[in-house]
Structures are given as structure tokens and as C-alpha cells.
Design a protein around this motif. Structure first.
Motif, mmCIF file in Angstrom:
data_model
loop_
_atom_site.group_PDB
_atom_site.id
_atom_site.type_symbol
_atom_site.label_atom_id
_atom_site.label_comp_id
_atom_site.label_asym_id
_atom_site.label_seq_id
_atom_site.Cartn_x
_atom_site.Cartn_y
_atom_site.Cartn_z
ATOM 1 N N THR A 87 0.843 -1.186 0.000
ATOM 2 C CA THR A 87 0.000 0.000 0.000
ATOM 3 C C THR A 87 0.876 1.233 0.000
ATOM 4 O OG1 THR A 87 -1.838 1.114 1.133
ATOM 5 C CG2 THR A 87 -0.158 0.111 2.527
ATOM 6 N N PHE A 88 0.235 2.397 -0.033
ATOM 7 C CA PHE A 88 0.902 3.688 0.090
ATOM 8 C C PHE A 88 1.112 3.991 1.573
ATOM 9 C CE2 PHE A 88 0.368 8.489 0.026
ATOM 10 C CZ PHE A 88 1.645 8.738 -0.446
ATOM 11 N N VAL A 89 2.117 4.790 1.875
ATOM 12 C CA VAL A 89 2.507 5.049 3.259
ATOM 13 C C VAL A 89 1.387 5.672 4.086
ATOM 14 C CG1 VAL A 89 3.461 7.357 2.860
ATOM 15 C CG2 VAL A 89 4.409 5.918 4.691
ATOM 16 N N ALA A 90 0.449 6.384 3.457
ATOM 17 C CA ALA A 90 -0.640 7.022 4.192
ATOM 18 C C ALA A 90 -1.534 6.010 4.901
ATOM 19 C CB ALA A 90 -1.482 7.885 3.256
ATOM 20 N N SER A 91 -1.504 4.737 4.482
ATOM 21 C CA SER A 91 -2.292 3.719 5.169
ATOM 22 C C SER A 91 -1.720 3.361 6.528
ATOM 23 C CB SER A 91 -2.369 2.440 4.314
ATOM 24 O OG SER A 91 -2.924 2.699 3.050
ATOM 25 N N ALA A 92 -0.438 3.637 6.723
ATOM 26 C CA ALA A 92 0.245 3.231 7.949
ATOM 27 C C ALA A 92 0.696 4.397 8.816
ATOM 28 C CB ALA A 92 1.457 2.364 7.598
ATOM 29 N N ALA A 93 1.015 5.536 8.216
ATOM 30 C CA ALA A 93 1.583 6.655 8.975
ATOM 31 C C ALA A 93 0.708 7.105 10.141
ATOM 32 C CB ALA A 93 1.872 7.826 8.033
ATOM 33 N N PRO A 94 -0.626 7.216 9.986
ATOM 34 C CA PRO A 94 -1.429 7.671 11.128
ATOM 35 C C PRO A 94 -1.346 6.753 12.344
ATOM 36 C CG PRO A 94 -2.675 7.882 9.091
ATOM 37 C CD PRO A 94 -1.452 7.083 8.767
ATOM 38 N N VAL A 95 -1.076 5.469 12.131
ATOM 39 C CA VAL A 95 -0.916 4.541 13.254
ATOM 40 C C VAL A 95 0.225 5.000 14.144
ATOM 41 C CG1 VAL A 95 -0.360 2.165 13.909
ATOM 42 C CG2 VAL A 95 -1.824 2.599 11.911
ATOM 43 N N VAL A 96 1.364 5.262 13.525
ATOM 44 C CA VAL A 96 2.554 5.679 14.274
ATOM 45 C C VAL A 96 2.349 7.060 14.879
ATOM 46 C CG1 VAL A 96 5.043 6.105 14.104
ATOM 47 C CG2 VAL A 96 3.985 4.257 12.770
ATOM 48 N N GLN A 97 1.657 7.931 14.151
ATOM 49 C CA GLN A 97 1.424 9.287 14.658
ATOM 50 C C GLN A 97 0.546 9.295 15.899
ATOM 51 O OE1 GLN A 97 -0.038 10.770 10.950
ATOM 52 N NE2 GLN A 97 2.004 11.243 10.145
ATOM 53 N N LEU A 98 -0.220 8.228 16.114
ATOM 54 C CA LEU A 98 -1.027 8.095 17.321
ATOM 55 C C LEU A 98 -0.279 7.369 18.436
ATOM 56 C CD1 LEU A 98 -4.482 7.306 15.714
ATOM 57 C CD2 LEU A 98 -3.988 9.240 17.205
ATOM 58 N N GLY A 99 0.974 7.012 18.200
ATOM 59 C CA GLY A 99 1.783 6.356 19.217
ATOM 60 C C GLY A 99 1.678 4.850 19.219
ATOM 61 N N ALA A 100 0.948 4.283 18.261
ATOM 62 C CA ALA A 100 0.815 2.833 18.160
ATOM 63 C C ALA A 100 1.891 2.290 17.213
ATOM 64 C CB ALA A 100 -0.585 2.471 17.671
ATOM 65 N N SER A 101 1.880 0.980 17.017
ATOM 66 C CA SER A 101 2.864 0.353 16.133
ATOM 67 C C SER A 101 2.157 -0.505 15.097
ATOM 68 C CB SER A 101 3.842 -0.510 16.933
ATOM 69 O OG SER A 101 3.153 -1.563 17.592
ATOM 70 N N CYS A 102 2.795 -0.654 13.938
ATOM 71 C CA CYS A 102 2.251 -1.434 12.823
ATOM 72 C C CYS A 102 2.835 -2.840 12.806
ATOM 73 C CB CYS A 102 2.570 -0.766 11.491
ATOM 74 S SG CYS A 102 1.789 0.825 11.218
ATOM 75 N N THR A 103 1.988 -3.811 12.499
ATOM 76 C CA THR A 103 2.428 -5.134 12.073
ATOM 77 C C THR A 103 1.857 -5.338 10.674
ATOM 78 O OG1 THR A 103 2.532 -6.069 14.296
ATOM 79 C CG2 THR A 103 2.261 -7.618 12.471
ATOM 80 N N PHE A 104 2.715 -5.653 9.731
ATOM 81 C CA PHE A 104 2.295 -5.715 8.334
ATOM 82 C C PHE A 104 1.985 -7.146 7.895
ATOM 83 C CE2 PHE A 104 4.920 -1.808 8.489
ATOM 84 C CZ PHE A 104 3.908 -0.915 8.179
ATOM 85 N N ILE A 105 1.029 -7.234 6.952
ATOM 86 C CA ILE A 105 0.552 -8.524 6.442
ATOM 87 C C ILE A 105 0.777 -8.575 4.930
ATOM 88 C CG2 ILE A 105 -1.488 -9.973 6.069
ATOM 89 C CD1 ILE A 105 -0.864 -10.019 8.920
ATOM 90 N N ASP A 106 1.244 -9.721 4.467
ATOM 91 C CA ASP A 106 1.516 -9.919 3.046
ATOM 92 C C ASP A 106 0.225 -9.992 2.237
ATOM 93 O OD1 ASP A 106 3.040 -10.294 0.795
ATOM 94 O OD2 ASP A 106 3.667 -12.346 1.285
ATOM 95 N N ALA A 107 0.376 -9.860 0.922
ATOM 96 C CA ALA A 107 -0.736 -9.976 -0.020
ATOM 97 C C ALA A 107 -0.955 -11.426 -0.422
ATOM 98 C CB ALA A 107 -0.434 -9.130 -1.256
ATOM 99 N N GLU A 108 -2.127 -11.663 -1.035
ATOM 100 C CA GLU A 108 -2.371 -12.951 -1.698
ATOM 101 C C GLU A 108 -2.534 -12.702 -3.193
ATOM 102 O OE1 GLU A 108 -5.512 -13.256 -3.033
ATOM 103 O OE2 GLU A 108 -6.320 -11.471 -2.084
ATOM 104 N N ARG A 109 -2.362 -13.748 -3.982
ATOM 105 C CA ARG A 109 -2.281 -13.586 -5.441
ATOM 106 C C ARG A 109 -3.620 -13.269 -6.095
ATOM 107 N NH1 ARG A 109 2.977 -13.013 -7.333
ATOM 108 N NH2 ARG A 109 4.360 -14.402 -6.146
#
Length: 379
Positions: A87-109
Motif C-alpha cells: 500500500t501507500f505510506v498514508a495507510s500506515a503513517a497515522p498509526v505511528v502518529q497516534l503512538g501505536a505500532s504497525c504489524t504488516f501482512i503480506d498480499a495474496e495472489r
């Protein structure tokens, strides 16, 4: 250097008509230039009706909408939020800006969207550890809905808030319904390159009336109802202007035609390039209609005789914009310490994936010009 005599073909430019001008002119004629106004109210109601959500709040961007959705779902310092990696970074940046942390998940075909089976594995592991994520952000990629039903079931079972990033998927369907309408909250974007644009802006949608009411308050500097300025919590300056909303209303009225035009682009590309060895297109998953916001393909360099980057550079040399598929978040330097579940699929799609010009105003002559250049790269 780009050829000076060849008009630039952009990846996804705005496609503006007369209705947008009329709504904007009405805003000027009635002096509704300040934030809020009849166009904002109308845009919220019309967008909510189109996507099948009970309520909507018009905001300055899709990123602002996601930020508010996360906050209103209780995300804060120390929380874990699970996010699509491709995805684009905007999908994840607000998580960090709220003090939380991201765990990322892979795509499927099947759809290039996050893999529900990997989400299930992660939730099961977190449940055993006694520390479930606060929220799951599913991104509906390039106009293709993710497989939502298993995600709704998982989030309901484990008590995790489901937030849908449908910024790229307005006009798509999942089993006859709009992505963005299934979770606790959904977000849409009207950035200049989206399938409809208001030059900027976004929308937060939900069936939860209280969530949207609170979002509107937070988006207006969290003003309490009082004749003076009273604040019991801190908010943001996130509300959409009446002028911008007028553009959005005009665009929304022609959304179905824009989707049809982009799907026609895709069909033309498949007809013109589908016979080439090593070329494959993002599939349309069986569960819904792909809006084809962008036409995306992958290149097997050995079979095709050139790699994705060679095609991109050949197009750029002819003043045509094409872009690689999103670089996954777990490969981004800013998220290098974040946990990742899987990774091989999204890494491969980034390595071999290319987005072709896909605007709803793209002419047949432009498509044929693009196809000829891509075909010329085959060896």
C-alpha cells in the motif's frame, strides 16, 4: 529528455466536467466559500448513499479520515495495528502518529490485497499471548476489493476493530456492496489522481452515527457546544471546504461513467498486450467488480525479454508516466523495525509490477501509443 512535441500522458489525471463548475459557481454566488456549507452536506449525503453507509463526514484528506477512524476506535500509545503491507505510506503513517505500532501482512495472489489466512494466523497467535491488536486496516488496492467476509468474521471473533482503507476503491464492489461499508469505519480519498477528485479531500463513513458525530467534532478543533470557544478535548482542522465539496459532488455524479472508462482502458490493454509472453495483469477476484482505478501488470523479465523498469523508462522517454507497484511498507526504511507476516508475494509484485496510464479521459490514440511502446520492449 522528454520529446518536446509529444503531449505528456499522466498516470491518472483529473477528469472534470461542467457539473463541477456549476456547484463551485453556486458556492461563489452564495458566498459559501468558508468551510462547511450546502455542498459539504450534499457531498456527505450523496457519498454515504452511493457506498451504502449510514453516515459520512467530509474531510481534508483520506489520511485525515484514517487518522480520525483510528483515534475513534481507541488506538493509542502502545497499541498494535495490523496493516496491509502492499500500500501507500498514508495507510500506515497515522498509526505511528497516534503512538501505536504497525504489524504488516503480506498480499495474496487472487487480488493483490492482504491475505486473510495470514491475518487468522496472527490473531490466533496474539490471542494465545493475551495481547490482541487494537485494529486491522485492510487496504482495497488499485480498485480491487479485498476478501472482506473472512476479515469481518475474524475481527468480530477477536474483538478487533476493522477499518477499511478504500481510498483507491470507490466504484468497486464486493458481493454487490461497496468496499468501505463493512467495517467499523471506512475511508475514501479524492486526491487529484483518484477515480474522482475534489482536488483534495477525503470521506470517513460508518453506520455508527455517534462515531461520525464525534469525528465531525474532532475535525472542527473539537469545539464544544457553547456560545464561546470551549474545548474539553483536542481536535484538528480537518473539515472540507464548501468549494472543494462542490467539485466532489459533480465528480460523484459521473462516477459510474468514470469506472466504465477505466475498465475499458484495462480491456484495451489486455487486448493489446495480453498475448505477449511474460505479461500478466492484476486479476479481478471472483467476489466483486474491480474499478480498474489503475491498470497494473507484472513482467516476467526472462519470458518478456526486458524487465519492468525497462518498460517504465521506455514510456518515460516518450513523455508517458508509468509507475512501479507500491513498494511494500515492510521494505520502507521508516518501517524497517516493524513486524511482518509473510512478504514474498508483495515483494514479488513490487519487483515485477507496473501501473500504466489509466485516466478516464485517456483516448484510444493514447492507449495505442502506450501499447506500441510496451510491445517494442519485448525481445
Amino acid at each position: 529528455m522528454n520529446p518536446p512535441n509529444k503531449t505528456r500522458i499522466y498516470l491518472s489525471p483529473p477528469d472534470i466536467g461542467e457539473l463541477e463548475r456549476r456547484y463551485v459557481q453556486e458556492a461563489f454566488d452564495t458566498n459559501w466559500i468558508a468551510p462547511l456549507g450546502p455542498n459539504v452536506d450534499g457531498f456527505e449525503q450523496e457519498l454515504a448513499a452511493y457506498v451504502g453507509s449510514g453516515h459520512a463526514a467530509a474531510l481534508v484528506s483520506g489520511t485525515a479520515a484514517l487518522h480520525l477512524a483510528l483515534r475513534l476506535c481507541g488506538v493509542g500509545p502502545g497499541d498494535e495495528v495490523v496493516v496491509s503491507s502492499l500500500t501507500f505510506v498514508a495507510s500506515a503513517a497515522p498509526v505511528v502518529q497516534l503512538g501505536a505500532s504497525c504489524t504488516f501482512i503480506d498480499a495474496e495472489r487472487d487480488s493483490w490485497n492482504l491475505d486473510p489466512a495470514l491475518v487468522a494466523e496472527l490473531f490466533e497467535a496474539r490471542a494465545r499471548e493475551g495481547r490482541l491488536p487494537r485494529a486491522l486496516i485492510v487496504v482495497h488496492l488499485y480498485g480491487q476489493s479485498a476478501d472482506i467476509d473472512p476479515l469481518v468474521e475474524l475481527c468480530d471473533r477477536y474483538g478487533v476493530a476493522l477499518i477499511e482503507d478504500a481510498a483507491e476503491a470507490l466504484g468497486a464492489t464486493y458481493k454487490g456492496k461497496s468496499p468501505g461499508s463493512f467495517g467499523r469505519a471506512g475511508i475514501f480519498s479524492f486526491n487529484g489522481n483518484k477515480i474522482i477528485t475534489s482536488s483534495g479531500g477525503g470521506m470517513l463513513v460508518s453506520d455508527d452515527a455517534e462515531l461520525i458525530a464525534h469525528a465531525r467534532k474532532l475535525a472542527t478543533q473539537a469545539r464544544d457546544p457553547a456560545p464561546h470557544y470551549e474545548h474539553t478535548e483536542l481536535g484538528y482542522n480537518y473539515r472540507m471546504s464548501n468549494v472543494v465539496a462542490g467539485i466532489g459532488r459533480g465528480q460523484l455524479a459521473t462516477l459510474d461513467q468514470k469506472v466504465a472508462a477505466r475498465r475499458a482502458n484495462f480491456a484495451h490493454y489486455v487486448e493489446g498486450l495480453g498475448d505477449l509472453p511474460g505479461i500478466a495483469f492484476q486479476p479481478e477476484a471472483a467476489w466483486g467488480t474491480h474499478s480498474r482505478w489503475l491498470t497494473c501488470l507484472t513482467v516476467d523479465a526472462e519470458a518478456f525479454g526486458n524487465d519492468r523498469e525497462a518498460i517504465r523508462l521506455a514510456l518515460e522517454a516518450e513523455n508517458i508516466e508509468a509507475r512501479p507497484v507500491w513498494k511494500p511498507m515492510h521494505m520502507q526504511p521508516v518501517f524497517q523495525e516493524a513486524p511482518m507476516v509473510g512478504g514474498a508475494v508483495s515483494e514479488d509484485l513490487f519487483e515485477r509490477g507496473l501501473c500504466l496510464p489509466s485516466g478516464s479521459s485517456l483516448s484510444q490514440a493514447d492507449r495505442e501509443r502506450i501499447i506500441a511502446i510496451v510491445r517494442g520492449c519485448a525481445r
